[in-house]
Design a protein around this motif. Structure first.
Motif, PDB file in Angstrom:
ATOM      1  N   GLY A   1     -42.692  -4.033  60.244  1.00  0.00           N
ATOM      2  CA  GLY A   1     -41.925  -4.822  61.198  1.00  0.00           C
ATOM      3  C   GLY A   1     -42.171  -6.311  61.110  1.00  0.00           C
ATOM      4  N   MET A   2     -42.729  -6.738  59.987  1.00  0.00           N
ATOM      5  CA  MET A   2     -43.126  -8.127  59.814  1.00  0.00           C
ATOM      6  C   MET A   2     -42.903  -8.527  58.364  1.00  0.00           C
ATOM      7  N   SER A   3     -42.515  -9.775  58.138  1.00  0.00           N
ATOM      8  CA  SER A   3     -42.405 -10.249  56.759  1.00  0.00           C
ATOM      9  C   SER A   3     -42.737 -11.729  56.691  1.00  0.00           C
ATOM     10  N   ASN A   4     -43.314 -12.111  55.565  1.00  0.00           N
ATOM     11  CA  ASN A   4     -43.641 -13.515  55.327  1.00  0.00           C
ATOM     12  C   ASN A   4     -42.409 -14.252  54.823  1.00  0.00           C
ATOM     13  N   VAL A   5     -42.362 -15.539  55.139  1.00  0.00           N
ATOM     14  CA  VAL A   5     -41.260 -16.405  54.743  1.00  0.00           C
ATOM     15  C   VAL A   5     -41.843 -17.564  53.947  1.00  0.00           C
ATOM     16  N   ALA A   6     -41.232 -17.884  52.822  1.00  0.00           N
ATOM     17  CA  ALA A   6     -41.740 -18.942  51.947  1.00  0.00           C
ATOM     18  C   ALA A   6     -41.314 -20.327  52.447  1.00  0.00           C
ATOM     19  N   VAL A   7     -41.758 -20.646  53.676  1.00  0.00           N
ATOM     20  CA  VAL A   7     -41.531 -21.969  54.255  1.00  0.00           C
ATOM     21  C   VAL A   7     -42.880 -22.432  54.778  1.00  0.00           C
ATOM     22  N   GLY A   8     -43.311 -23.615  54.368  1.00  0.00           N
ATOM     23  CA  GLY A   8     -44.600 -24.137  54.799  1.00  0.00           C
ATOM     24  C   GLY A   8     -44.621 -24.422  56.288  1.00  0.00           C
ATOM     25  N   ASP A   9     -45.801 -24.306  56.901  1.00  0.00           N
ATOM     26  CA  ASP A   9     -45.883 -24.485  58.347  1.00  0.00           C
ATOM     27  C   ASP A   9     -45.667 -25.925  58.808  1.00  0.00           C
ATOM     28  N   SER A  10     -45.659 -26.888  57.896  1.00  0.00           N
ATOM     29  CA  SER A  10     -45.368 -28.274  58.277  1.00  0.00           C
ATOM     30  C   SER A  10     -43.978 -28.728  57.825  1.00  0.00           C
ATOM     31  N   ASP A  11     -43.183 -27.807  57.291  1.00  0.00           N
ATOM     32  CA  ASP A  11     -41.816 -28.112  56.866  1.00  0.00           C
ATOM     33  C   ASP A  11     -40.883 -27.942  58.063  1.00  0.00           C
ATOM     34  N   VAL A  12     -40.851 -28.952  58.925  1.00  0.00           N
ATOM     35  CA  VAL A  12     -40.089 -28.865  60.169  1.00  0.00           C
ATOM     36  C   VAL A  12     -38.625 -28.550  59.905  1.00  0.00           C
ATOM     37  N   ASP A  13     -37.994 -29.277  59.003  1.00  0.00           N
ATOM     38  CA  ASP A  13     -36.573 -29.042  58.710  1.00  0.00           C
ATOM     39  C   ASP A  13     -36.341 -27.630  58.172  1.00  0.00           C
ATOM     40  N   GLY A  14     -37.214 -27.181  57.273  1.00  0.00           N
ATOM     41  CA  GLY A  14     -37.088 -25.849  56.698  1.00  0.00           C
ATOM     42  C   GLY A  14     -37.275 -24.747  57.733  1.00  0.00           C
TER      43      GLY A  14
END
Length: 136
Positions: free
Chosen positions: A49-62
């Motif tokens: 029920g969970m998945s990782n997303v390839a967006v950095g935690d400081s990439d506000v726009d992303g």
């Protein structure tokens, strides 16, 4: 718009153990169908029920773009850096509910100088302190 039971998707921002535990608790809610973790970690990648997303935690726009694409019901921000970068503010502007303080409020945690000066200005109890500049 209210989200129907078991239909909500949530985005948890961060990659630490704290964010993993929060993601698990959110996933366990009967109101949540799926939790996305950005960027997540090895543990969150193995959870049902969970998945990782390839967006950095400081990439506000992303992060905002991803949250809008997935129509998440909530963004939960764990780390200080994205909050200090204005993620909660950007989510508010985009109409995305976000659990985390604004950029201005996050400054209380990010800067001890700011915090101590704030406490003194408003006569809030705090330990004695002095601010120094480099070389003093």
């Amino acid at each position: 718009a209210a989200v129907a039971m078991a239909d909500a998707e949530v985005l948890v921002v961060g990659s630490g153990g704290r964010e993993h535990a929060i993601a698990c608790k959110l996933r366990d809610s009967p109101k949540v169908r799926h939790v996305f973790c950005a960027p997540g970690n090895g543990g969150t990648s193995q959870e049902a029920g969970m998945s990782n997303v390839a967006v950095g935690d400081s990439d506000v726009d992303g992060l905002v773009k991803f949250a809008k694409q997935k129509s998440v019901a909530l963004v939960f921000v764990g780390p200080e850096a994205p909050l200090c970068a204005g993620l909660a503010d950007a989510c508010a502007t985009a109409g995305i509910p976000c659990f985390g303080p604004t950029k201005a409020a996050a400054e209380l945690e990010a800067s001890k100088t700011f915090s101590k000066d704030f406490f003194a200005k408003y006569n809030l109890p705090t330990a004695a302190y002095k601010n120094f500049k480099a070389g003093e």
